[in-house]
Write a protein that holds these residues in place. Structure first.
Motif, PDB file in Angstrom:
ATOM      1  N   ALA A 130       0.919  -1.270  -0.373  1.00  0.00           N
ATOM      2  CA  ALA A 130      -0.194   0.241   0.007  1.00  0.00           C
ATOM      3  C   ALA A 130       0.728   1.619  -0.009  1.00  0.00           C
ATOM      4  O   ALA A 130       0.622   1.991  -0.540  1.00  0.00           O
ATOM      5  CB  ALA A 130      -0.922   0.099   0.666  1.00  0.00           C
ATOM      6  N   ASP A 131       2.136   1.273   0.756  1.00  0.00           N
ATOM      7  CA  ASP A 131       2.820   1.826   0.466  1.00  0.00           C
ATOM      8  C   ASP A 131       2.879   2.527  -0.793  1.00  0.00           C
ATOM      9  O   ASP A 131       3.753   3.934  -0.936  1.00  0.00           O
ATOM     10  CB  ASP A 131       4.011   2.437   1.549  1.00  0.00           C
ATOM     11  CG  ASP A 131       4.480   0.824   2.102  1.00  0.00           C
ATOM     12  OD1 ASP A 131       4.520   0.162   1.081  1.00  0.00           O
ATOM     13  OD2 ASP A 131       5.318   1.068   3.024  1.00  0.00           O
ATOM     14  N   ALA A 132       3.798   1.926  -1.637  1.00  0.00           N
ATOM     15  CA  ALA A 132       4.487   1.583  -2.633  1.00  0.00           C
ATOM     16  C   ALA A 132       3.875   2.764  -3.818  1.00  0.00           C
ATOM     17  O   ALA A 132       3.809   3.226  -3.758  1.00  0.00           O
ATOM     18  CB  ALA A 132       4.488   0.570  -3.145  1.00  0.00           C
ATOM     19  N   LEU A 133       2.355   1.737  -3.057  1.00  0.00           N
ATOM     20  CA  LEU A 133       0.670   2.822  -4.093  1.00  0.00           C
ATOM     21  C   LEU A 133       0.791   4.048  -4.158  1.00  0.00           C
ATOM     22  O   LEU A 133       0.161   4.577  -4.591  1.00  0.00           O
ATOM     23  CB  LEU A 133      -0.375   1.679  -3.846  1.00  0.00           C
ATOM     24  CG  LEU A 133      -0.646   0.533  -4.589  1.00  0.00           C
ATOM     25  CD1 LEU A 133      -1.634  -0.227  -4.115  1.00  0.00           C
ATOM     26  CD2 LEU A 133      -0.468   0.383  -6.476  1.00  0.00           C
ATOM     27  N   GLU A 134       0.869   4.862  -3.009  1.00  0.00           N
ATOM     28  CA  GLU A 134       1.259   6.486  -2.430  1.00  0.00           C
ATOM     29  C   GLU A 134       2.247   6.432  -4.071  1.00  0.00           C
ATOM     30  O   GLU A 134       1.634   7.685  -3.707  1.00  0.00           O
ATOM     31  CB  GLU A 134       0.850   6.209  -0.686  1.00  0.00           C
ATOM     32  CG  GLU A 134      -0.391   5.096  -0.306  1.00  0.00           C
ATOM     33  CD  GLU A 134       0.354   5.674   1.198  1.00  0.00           C
ATOM     34  OE1 GLU A 134       1.461   6.466   1.984  1.00  0.00           O
ATOM     35  OE2 GLU A 134      -0.516   5.072   2.021  1.00  0.00           O
ATOM     36  N   VAL A 135       3.046   6.228  -3.785  1.00  0.00           N
ATOM     37  CA  VAL A 135       4.351   6.874  -3.930  1.00  0.00           C
ATOM     38  C   VAL A 135       3.941   6.963  -5.549  1.00  0.00           C
ATOM     39  O   VAL A 135       3.715   8.102  -6.051  1.00  0.00           O
ATOM     40  CB  VAL A 135       5.339   6.391  -3.945  1.00  0.00           C
ATOM     41  CG1 VAL A 135       6.901   7.082  -5.197  1.00  0.00           C
ATOM     42  CG2 VAL A 135       5.936   6.388  -2.214  1.00  0.00           C
ATOM     43  N   ALA A 136       3.494   6.099  -6.125  1.00  0.00           N
ATOM     44  CA  ALA A 136       2.951   5.923  -7.600  1.00  0.00           C
ATOM     45  C   ALA A 136       1.987   6.711  -8.157  1.00  0.00           C
ATOM     46  O   ALA A 136       1.736   7.398  -8.295  1.00  0.00           O
ATOM     47  CB  ALA A 136       2.409   4.231  -7.628  1.00  0.00           C
ATOM     48  N   ARG A 137       0.638   6.554  -7.238  1.00  0.00           N
ATOM     49  CA  ARG A 137      -0.109   7.505  -7.341  1.00  0.00           C
ATOM     50  C   ARG A 137       0.244   8.995  -7.533  1.00  0.00           C
ATOM     51  O   ARG A 137      -0.149   9.298  -7.966  1.00  0.00           O
ATOM     52  CB  ARG A 137      -1.959   7.185  -5.186  1.00  0.00           C
ATOM     53  CG  ARG A 137      -2.533   6.042  -5.951  1.00  0.00           C
ATOM     54  CD  ARG A 137      -3.786   5.944  -5.345  1.00  0.00           C
ATOM     55  NE  ARG A 137      -4.271   5.067  -5.669  1.00  0.00           N
ATOM     56  CZ  ARG A 137      -4.266   3.964  -5.079  1.00  0.00           C
ATOM     57  NH1 ARG A 137      -3.552   3.837  -3.469  1.00  0.00           N
ATOM     58  NH2 ARG A 137      -5.108   2.813  -5.587  1.00  0.00           N
ATOM     59  N   SER A 141       2.830  13.344 -12.793  1.00  0.00           N
ATOM     60  CA  SER A 141       2.854  14.373 -14.188  1.00  0.00           C
ATOM     61  C   SER A 141       1.921  14.265 -14.856  1.00  0.00           C
ATOM     62  O   SER A 141       2.000  13.640 -15.976  1.00  0.00           O
ATOM     63  CB  SER A 141       3.574  12.684 -14.612  1.00  0.00           C
ATOM     64  OG  SER A 141       2.772  11.270 -13.707  1.00  0.00           O
ATOM     65  N   GLY A 142       0.519  13.755 -14.421  1.00  0.00           N
ATOM     66  CA  GLY A 142      -0.698  14.047 -14.895  1.00  0.00           C
ATOM     67  C   GLY A 142      -1.078  13.130 -15.918  1.00  0.00           C
ATOM     68  O   GLY A 142      -1.571  13.273 -17.136  1.00  0.00           O
ATOM     69  N   ILE A 143      -0.516  11.466 -15.073  1.00  0.00           N
ATOM     70  CA  ILE A 143      -0.767  10.772 -16.198  1.00  0.00           C
ATOM     71  C   ILE A 143      -1.696  10.655 -16.041  1.00  0.00           C
ATOM     72  O   ILE A 143      -2.068   9.629 -14.555  1.00  0.00           O
ATOM     73  CB  ILE A 143       0.207   9.584 -16.436  1.00  0.00           C
ATOM     74  CG1 ILE A 143       1.246  10.823 -17.467  1.00  0.00           C
ATOM     75  CG2 ILE A 143       0.468   8.598 -17.407  1.00  0.00           C
ATOM     76  CD1 ILE A 143       2.840  10.535 -17.640  1.00  0.00           C
ATOM     77  N   ASP A 144      -2.385   8.934 -16.577  1.00  0.00           N
ATOM     78  CA  ASP A 144      -4.134   8.351 -15.792  1.00  0.00           C
ATOM     79  C   ASP A 144      -3.905   7.409 -15.589  1.00  0.00           C
ATOM     80  O   ASP A 144      -3.463   6.141 -16.505  1.00  0.00           O
ATOM     81  CB  ASP A 144      -4.991   8.743 -16.449  1.00  0.00           C
ATOM     82  CG  ASP A 144      -6.213   7.915 -16.429  1.00  0.00           C
ATOM     83  OD1 ASP A 144      -6.212   8.381 -14.934  1.00  0.00           O
ATOM     84  OD2 ASP A 144      -7.195   8.694 -17.438  1.00  0.00           O
ATOM     85  N   VAL A 145      -3.878   6.344 -14.803  1.00  0.00           N
ATOM     86  CA  VAL A 145      -3.245   4.780 -14.356  1.00  0.00           C
ATOM     87  C   VAL A 145      -4.526   4.467 -13.561  1.00  0.00           C
ATOM     88  O   VAL A 145      -4.149   5.785 -12.189  1.00  0.00           O
ATOM     89  CB  VAL A 145      -1.658   4.523 -14.030  1.00  0.00           C
ATOM     90  CG1 VAL A 145      -1.508   2.847 -13.139  1.00  0.00           C
ATOM     91  CG2 VAL A 145      -1.054   5.131 -15.163  1.00  0.00           C
ATOM     92  N   ASP A 146      -4.939   3.961 -13.909  1.00  0.00           N
ATOM     93  CA  ASP A 146      -5.212   3.021 -12.731  1.00  0.00           C
ATOM     94  C   ASP A 146      -5.021   2.069 -11.766  1.00  0.00           C
ATOM     95  O   ASP A 146      -4.659   0.457 -12.127  1.00  0.00           O
ATOM     96  CB  ASP A 146      -6.646   1.510 -13.642  1.00  0.00           C
ATOM     97  CG  ASP A 146      -7.649   1.245 -12.559  1.00  0.00           C
ATOM     98  OD1 ASP A 146      -8.113   2.735 -11.237  1.00  0.00           O
ATOM     99  OD2 ASP A 146      -8.642   1.228 -13.304  1.00  0.00           O
TER     100      ASP A 146
END
Ligand code: SAM
Length: 277
Positions: free
Chosen positions: A146-153, A159-164
């Protein structure tokens, strides 16, 4: 102390700590302490550092001398066209992973809106770079941490890039339908990690580095979600491409190919999934 002397002194401390590239790291750390580019350091080499600047620099150099990765100290790292925020929650994105992205983009060429899944996204590096460089791609990225996902989000937002993004353990299987599944999984063994450089051994998250069964688990799980003719692209450990090729062949992947990183080592493996088998 002048800027030029500060670079020399930082280089000496880093070399004494056996940091592999002490000069470049010294320049980047002085640049960070002074909020200045590396080239500007040379045009301003005679300027005196203030006491506050010297104190900041001293702390940055001490961190690097303790072999904390340069990327964590700088707080950001370049990956393809992006500058990603990185800290101890995520693996530092590597140049060989840029080659993985390159191969994915080649495989996606000609597909207008391909569905892509990045397994173990960490900082979001692969997912964000694919979405950035193939604007039609619809990219999903999962990670168990979950903490890695915080960084990814955060990287997606900046960067204004849309990833789910979604929190998910690949060992629980995968759902959906994808033209391409890509992963740079943990692939260092528990014994190997103790022999690696301190930056990896002592600082990067073990959940991102150590894992012996992840590669095979991802290859197996991907068979349930790849569309007919879809591709799996994996980053593999140096020396393991043959072994992982056999795993892919046993699972029924076709057109299995290895690709080389920038230093000529076989680090990228791909296979095509045919649902008509
Ligand atoms: C080698 S790192 C790769 C990070 C990023 N994709 C890159 O290439 O820089 C592996 C990632 O897989 C994640 N991971 C580890 N075990 C996992 C699992 N069982 N399911 C999903 N993700 C996992 C880790 O949290 C880590 O972020």
């Amino acid at each position: 102390m002048t800027v030029g002397q500060a670079v020399g002194e930082a280089e000496r401390r880093l070399a004494a700590a056996a940091v592999p590239s002490p000069r470049v790291d010294a320049e980047l750390l002085v640049g960070k302490a002074l909020d200045s580019s590396r080239t500007a350091l040379y045009t301003n080499s005679a300027r005196e550092l203030s006491a506050a600047e010297s104190a900041v620099l001293d702390r940055l150099v001490a961190r690097r001398a303790a072999r904390e990765p340069l990327a964590y100290i700088l707080g950001e790292w370049g990956f393809r066209r992006l500058t990603l925020k990185v800290d101890r929650r995520v693996l530092v994105p590597r140049p060989e992973t840029e080659v993985v992205v390159e191969r994915c983009l080649e495989l996606l060429r000609g597909l207008e809106q391909p569905a892509v899944l990045d397994v173990g996204t960490g900082s979001g590096a692969i997912a964000l770079a694919i979405a950035d460089e193939h604007p039609g791609a619809r990219v999903t990225a999962i990670d168990v941490a979950a903490d890695a996902l915080e960084v990814a989000r955060e990287n997606a937002r900046v960067s204004g890039i849309d990833v789910d993004f979604a929190e998910h353990d690949v060992r629980d299987g995968l759902e959906g339908a994808y033209d391409l599944v890509v992963s740079n999984p943990p692939y260092v063994t528990a014994e190997e990690i103790e022999t690696l450089e301190p930056e990896v051994r002592d600082w990067e998250p073990r959940i991102a580095t150590v894992g012996e069964e992840h590669t095979a688990a991802i290859a197996a799980a991907a068979t349930a979600v790849l569309v007919h003719g879809g591709h799996l692209v994996l980053e593999v450990a140096d020396g393991r491409a043959g072994e992982v090729s056999n795993v892919l062949a046993r699972l029924g992947y076709e057109d299995i190919r290895t690709g080389e990183d920038l230093t000529g080592r076989e680090r990228v493996l791909e296979g095509r999934w045919s649902s008509r088998r």
